[in-house]
Design an enzyme around this catalytic site. Structure first.
Site, PDB file in Angstrom:
ATOM      1  N   ASP A 193       1.093   7.008   7.396  1.00 15.05           N
ATOM      2  CA  ASP A 193      -0.103   7.547   6.723  1.00 15.05           C
ATOM      3  C   ASP A 193      -1.023   8.286   7.695  1.00 15.05           C
ATOM      4  O   ASP A 193      -1.450   9.414   7.435  1.00 15.05           O
ATOM      5  CB  ASP A 193      -0.900   6.441   6.031  1.00 15.05           C
ATOM      6  CG  ASP A 193      -0.063   5.653   5.051  1.00 15.05           C
ATOM      7  OD1 ASP A 193       1.020   6.146   4.693  1.00 15.05           O
ATOM      8  OD2 ASP A 193      -0.472   4.550   4.658  1.00 15.05           O
ATOM      9  N   SER A 194      -1.334   7.628   8.808  1.00 10.05           N
ATOM     10  CA  SER A 194      -2.270   8.286   9.731  1.00 10.05           C
ATOM     11  C   SER A 194      -1.608   9.480  10.414  1.00 10.05           C
ATOM     12  O   SER A 194      -2.263  10.486  10.697  1.00 10.05           O
ATOM     13  CB  SER A 194      -2.845   7.299  10.751  1.00 10.05           C
ATOM     14  OG  SER A 194      -1.867   6.868  11.650  1.00 10.05           O
ATOM     15  N   THR A 195      -0.314   9.393  10.649  1.00 11.47           N
ATOM     16  CA  THR A 195       0.370  10.526  11.295  1.00 11.47           C
ATOM     17  C   THR A 195       0.403  11.739  10.366  1.00 11.47           C
ATOM     18  O   THR A 195       0.104  12.866  10.790  1.00 11.47           O
ATOM     19  CB  THR A 195       1.810  10.132  11.704  1.00 11.47           C
ATOM     20  OG1 THR A 195       1.743   8.916  12.435  1.00 11.47           O
ATOM     21  CG2 THR A 195       2.454  11.200  12.546  1.00 11.47           C
TER      22      THR A 195
ATOM     23  N   CYS B  95       2.159   0.480 -25.780  1.00 17.00           N
ATOM     24  CA  CYS B  95       1.807  -0.914 -26.047  1.00 17.00           C
ATOM     25  C   CYS B  95       0.377  -1.007 -26.597  1.00 17.00           C
ATOM     26  O   CYS B  95       0.114  -0.527 -27.686  1.00 17.00           O
ATOM     27  CB  CYS B  95       1.999  -1.737 -24.787  1.00 17.00           C
ATOM     28  SG  CYS B  95       2.059  -3.495 -25.113  1.00 17.00           S
ATOM     29  N   TYR B  96      -0.580  -1.563 -25.854  1.00 12.90           N
ATOM     30  CA  TYR B  96      -1.963  -1.624 -26.351  1.00 12.90           C
ATOM     31  C   TYR B  96      -2.443  -0.229 -26.752  1.00 12.90           C
ATOM     32  O   TYR B  96      -3.159  -0.074 -27.743  1.00 12.90           O
ATOM     33  CB  TYR B  96      -2.877  -2.212 -25.265  1.00 12.90           C
ATOM     34  CG  TYR B  96      -4.326  -2.276 -25.693  1.00 12.90           C
ATOM     35  CD1 TYR B  96      -4.792  -3.345 -26.453  1.00 12.90           C
ATOM     36  CD2 TYR B  96      -5.217  -1.261 -25.356  1.00 12.90           C
ATOM     37  CE1 TYR B  96      -6.122  -3.400 -26.875  1.00 12.90           C
ATOM     38  CE2 TYR B  96      -6.544  -1.302 -25.774  1.00 12.90           C
ATOM     39  CZ  TYR B  96      -6.995  -2.380 -26.531  1.00 12.90           C
ATOM     40  OH  TYR B  96      -8.295  -2.428 -26.939  1.00 12.90           O
TER      41      TYR B  96
ATOM     42  N   LYS C  36       2.704   6.138  -1.945  1.00 15.57           N
ATOM     43  CA  LYS C  36       3.418   6.012  -0.666  1.00 15.57           C
ATOM     44  C   LYS C  36       4.712   6.839  -0.628  1.00 15.57           C
ATOM     45  O   LYS C  36       5.018   7.490   0.366  1.00 15.57           O
ATOM     46  CB  LYS C  36       3.745   4.534  -0.430  1.00 15.57           C
ATOM     47  CG  LYS C  36       4.287   4.233   0.941  1.00 15.57           C
ATOM     48  CD  LYS C  36       3.173   4.158   1.946  1.00 15.57           C
ATOM     49  CE  LYS C  36       3.690   3.876   3.337  1.00 15.57           C
ATOM     50  NZ  LYS C  36       2.589   3.722   4.291  1.00 15.57           N
TER      51      LYS C  36
ATOM     52  N   GLY D  11       1.540   4.912  12.371  1.00 16.04           N
ATOM     53  CA  GLY D  11       2.132   4.687  11.056  1.00 16.04           C
ATOM     54  C   GLY D  11       2.230   6.010  10.314  1.00 16.04           C
ATOM     55  O   GLY D  11       1.602   7.001  10.709  1.00 16.04           O
TER      56      GLY D  11
ATOM     57  N   SER E  29      -2.548   5.555  14.235  1.00 19.37           N
ATOM     58  CA  SER E  29      -1.941   4.262  14.537  1.00 19.37           C
ATOM     59  C   SER E  29      -0.457   4.421  14.830  1.00 19.37           C
ATOM     60  O   SER E  29       0.187   3.510  15.324  1.00 19.37           O
ATOM     61  CB  SER E  29      -2.112   3.327  13.342  1.00 19.37           C
ATOM     62  OG  SER E  29      -1.285   3.770  12.283  1.00 19.37           O
TER      63      SER E  29
ATOM     64  N   HIS F  42       7.592  -0.616 -22.934  1.00 20.58           N
ATOM     65  CA  HIS F  42       7.032   0.014 -21.724  1.00 20.58           C
ATOM     66  C   HIS F  42       8.040   0.988 -21.103  1.00 20.58           C
ATOM     67  O   HIS F  42       8.956   0.564 -20.410  1.00 20.58           O
ATOM     68  CB  HIS F  42       6.655  -1.061 -20.695  1.00 20.58           C
ATOM     69  CG  HIS F  42       5.425  -1.806 -21.077  1.00 20.58           C
ATOM     70  ND1 HIS F  42       4.166  -1.399 -20.706  1.00 20.58           N
ATOM     71  CD2 HIS F  42       5.259  -2.917 -21.828  1.00 20.58           C
ATOM     72  CE1 HIS F  42       3.273  -2.236 -21.205  1.00 20.58           C
ATOM     73  NE2 HIS F  42       3.912  -3.170 -21.885  1.00 20.58           N
TER      74      HIS F  42
ATOM     75  N   GLU G  59       7.638   2.888 -18.675  1.00 19.71           N
ATOM     76  CA  GLU G  59       7.426   3.073 -17.240  1.00 19.71           C
ATOM     77  C   GLU G  59       8.171   2.071 -16.371  1.00 19.71           C
ATOM     78  O   GLU G  59       8.298   2.275 -15.170  1.00 19.71           O
ATOM     79  CB  GLU G  59       5.922   3.046 -16.919  1.00 19.71           C
ATOM     80  CG  GLU G  59       5.231   1.690 -17.066  1.00 19.71           C
ATOM     81  CD  GLU G  59       4.812   1.362 -18.505  1.00 19.71           C
ATOM     82  OE1 GLU G  59       5.347   1.975 -19.436  1.00 19.71           O
ATOM     83  OE2 GLU G  59       3.960   0.469 -18.679  1.00 19.71           O
TER      84      GLU G  59
ATOM     85  N   GLY H 140      -2.365  -2.913 -21.948  1.00 18.34           N
ATOM     86  CA  GLY H 140      -3.492  -3.705 -21.463  1.00 18.34           C
ATOM     87  C   GLY H 140      -3.415  -5.106 -22.027  1.00 18.34           C
ATOM     88  O   GLY H 140      -2.692  -5.354 -22.997  1.00 18.34           O
TER      89      GLY H 140
END
Ligand code: XMP
Length: 517
Positions: free
Chosen positions: A233-235, A85-86, A373, A231, A229, A175, A177, A58
């Protein structure tokens, strides 16, 4: 697998830019995790019975008056904990260590020397004398708390990692990640599997089966409506719900007249095999009438969004009684509203169906709420979507309207659609399509002089935009080979009537954006 899994790992967010990356790395290790604000109550933590807790980095200093802190008792719960880290500095301070305050931030690569090949560095100490890691910090732990030992150091950071092995509390100043930290995934995996004793059971296969069960339980005999749409995601949202409740799902596909060449046909043809209930609405005329004379990009977006909502409502009314609205909301959208930072100014989330939930006042079904995603793409594969559809470039909700600078007219749409189609054809033929984030054509609001045969022409200019990106937040122009650009240019000029010049956009984001409007 998620709701009944004991595998939950909690990530407490202190506002780092890379908190989401921590979650993605943990999920990549097939361990389910969720991000929570740093100030989540200890009771909630206990109720979730996590296998491990990760404290993110952070921007604050632990000495700031309003520095975000956790309840000290969280450290006494006996749940394995990794501070990054933080998160490490805070742990150090809360347990009685000393943190050195620094006026300036130090960031960049550092060489990490592992002194104790303890749990989180298991298997990493041999071989090279040092490992490249990514640091980004101001303060650092100077004196470790009682009972801790130093696991690693770097030239400028004597305590680059620390541990209290019996209490399973770890801290790393670097880090793990980020991709620049070579051993980052190994460190996280060691924490997850060796310290927290997680097993890798978060798979998209298990996600599909539990999610279908959950949808069934929630929707019961209710009717669900979903905007498609085309796309991914919607599919995927529609396919999951369809598997759960079959004919009780109705999908609405609105052709707003601003889609790419052959788009509605391709999407509908693909969906046919699943026997979804799809209402196809040809609304080209309505959208184009509303867009007449409009040049301002934000006005275009607003008009398109509002018209979409109107049409969707009309279609819902025709379907009759509806109980639920399905949406392809993804986890990053959810995190924005729950995390420490609150709605972030830097992250832009465009919802193609923006505004629908407020207007429709329906209960929501959002089966992808917990996915990133890349996980949605895995689910899509699991559900039998072909590679081409899963890996299609993102396409904005307002469609070609924001790629026609100035007024949107049928003629301009035709020009852009043809030019765009050539760009995509050439990108696919050369396989470059699969290597970039987005590629498309833009129609500029100017005309330039050219010559064709013996005649002088005065025609439109097309700009080609192709970018590399990981998440659309930043992007760089793709270094396409000249011969590919040359082929696109000559094909567009020869095949698209009304275009006599093609340019390649070589701006990065920031300061430019990916779209031109
Ligand atoms: P920019 O242009 O902001 O785009 O760099 C980032 C990503 O978002 C997409 N984009 C949109 N998507 N509605 C959408 O659904 C919009 O109004 C919109 N504007 C931009 C863009 O294609 C890129 O992937």
């Amino acid at each position: 697998m998620k709701s009944n899994s004991k595998q939950n790992v909690l990530i407490l967010d202190f506002g780092s830019q890379t908190t989401q990356l921590i979650a993605r790395r943990v999920r990549e290790a097939q361990v389910y995790c969720k991000i929570h604000p740093f100030n989540i109550s200890i009771d909630k933590i206990v109720a979730m019975a996590p296998r491990g807790i990760i404290l993110s980095g952070g921007p604050s200093s632990v000495y700031d008056n309003d520095a975000p802190r956790i309840d000290r008792e969280i450290l006494d719960l006996g749940i394995p904990l990794l501070g990054i880290c933080y998160g490490m500095q805070l742990t150090g301070m809360l347990l009685g260590g000393r943190v050195e305050r620094s006026e300036h931030r130090e960031y960049g690569h550092a060489k990490l020397i592992i002194d104790e090949p303890d749990e989180i560095f298991y298997g990493l100490a041999g071989g090279k004398p040092g490992h490249q890691v990514w640091m980004s910090h101001g303060d650092k732990v100077e004196n470790i708390p009682k009972g801790f030992k130093v696991l690693a150091h770097s030239a400028s950071c004597p305590v680059a990692a620390m541990a209290h092995a019996e209490r399973s509390i770890f801290g790393v100043q670097f880090h793990p990640e980020v991709a620049h930290t070579e051993i980052g995934s190994d460190v996280l995996r060691n924490f997850l599997f060796r310290v927290c004793k997680c097993v890798p059971d978060w798979t998209m296969e298990s996600f599909v089966s539990t999610t279908i069960e959950e949808i069934r339980r929630k929707a019961q005999d209710g009717r669900v409506i979903c905007a498609l749409s085309g796309g991914v995601d919607s599919t995927v949202t529609a396919l999951l719900i369809h598997r759960a409740i079959g004919g009780n799902l109705s999908c609405v596909f609105v052709n707003n007249g601003l889609l790419r060449k052959n788009e509605p046909e391709t999407v509908l043809a693909f969906l046919e095999q699943f026997r979804l209930n799809v209402v196809y609405v040809d609304a080209e005329e309505r959208f184009l009438t509303k867009l007449k004379g409009i040049e301002d990009p934000e006005k275009k977006r607003k008009i398109i969004g509002n018209e979409f909502i109107k049409i969707f409502e009309e279609e819902a009314a025709k379907i009759g009684h509806v109980d639920f609205l399905a949406q392809g909301t993804l986890y990053p959208d959810v995190i924005e509203s729950v995390s420490f930072k609150g709605p972030s100014a830097t992250i832009k989330s465009h919802h193609n169906v923006g505004g629908l939930p407020e207007v429709m006042k329906l209960d929501l079904i959002e089966p992808l709420r917990e996915l990133f995603k890349d996980e949605v793409r895995k689910v899509a594969k699991e559900l039998g979507m072909p590679y081409e559809l899963i890996n299609r470039h993102p396409f904005p909700g307002p469609g070609l309207a924001i790629r026609i600078l100035g007024e949107v007219t049928r003629d301009r749409l035709n020009i852009l659609r043809e030019a765009d189609h050539i760009v995509l054809e050439e990108m696919k033929a050369s396989d470059w399509y699969w290597m970039v984030w987005q590629s498309f054509a833009v129609l500029l609001p100017i005309k330039t002089v050219g010559v064709m045969g013996d005649e002088r022409t005065y025609d439109h200019v097309i700009a080609i935009r192709v970018v590399d990106s990981l998440d659309a937040m930043t992007a760089d122009w793709s270094k396409l080979p000249y011969d590919l650009l040359g082929r696109m240019s000559s094909r567009i000029i020869n095949e698209v009537r009304g275009v006599n010049r093609v340019c390649y956009d070589i701006s990065s984001k920031p300061p430019a954006t990916i779209e031109w409007e």
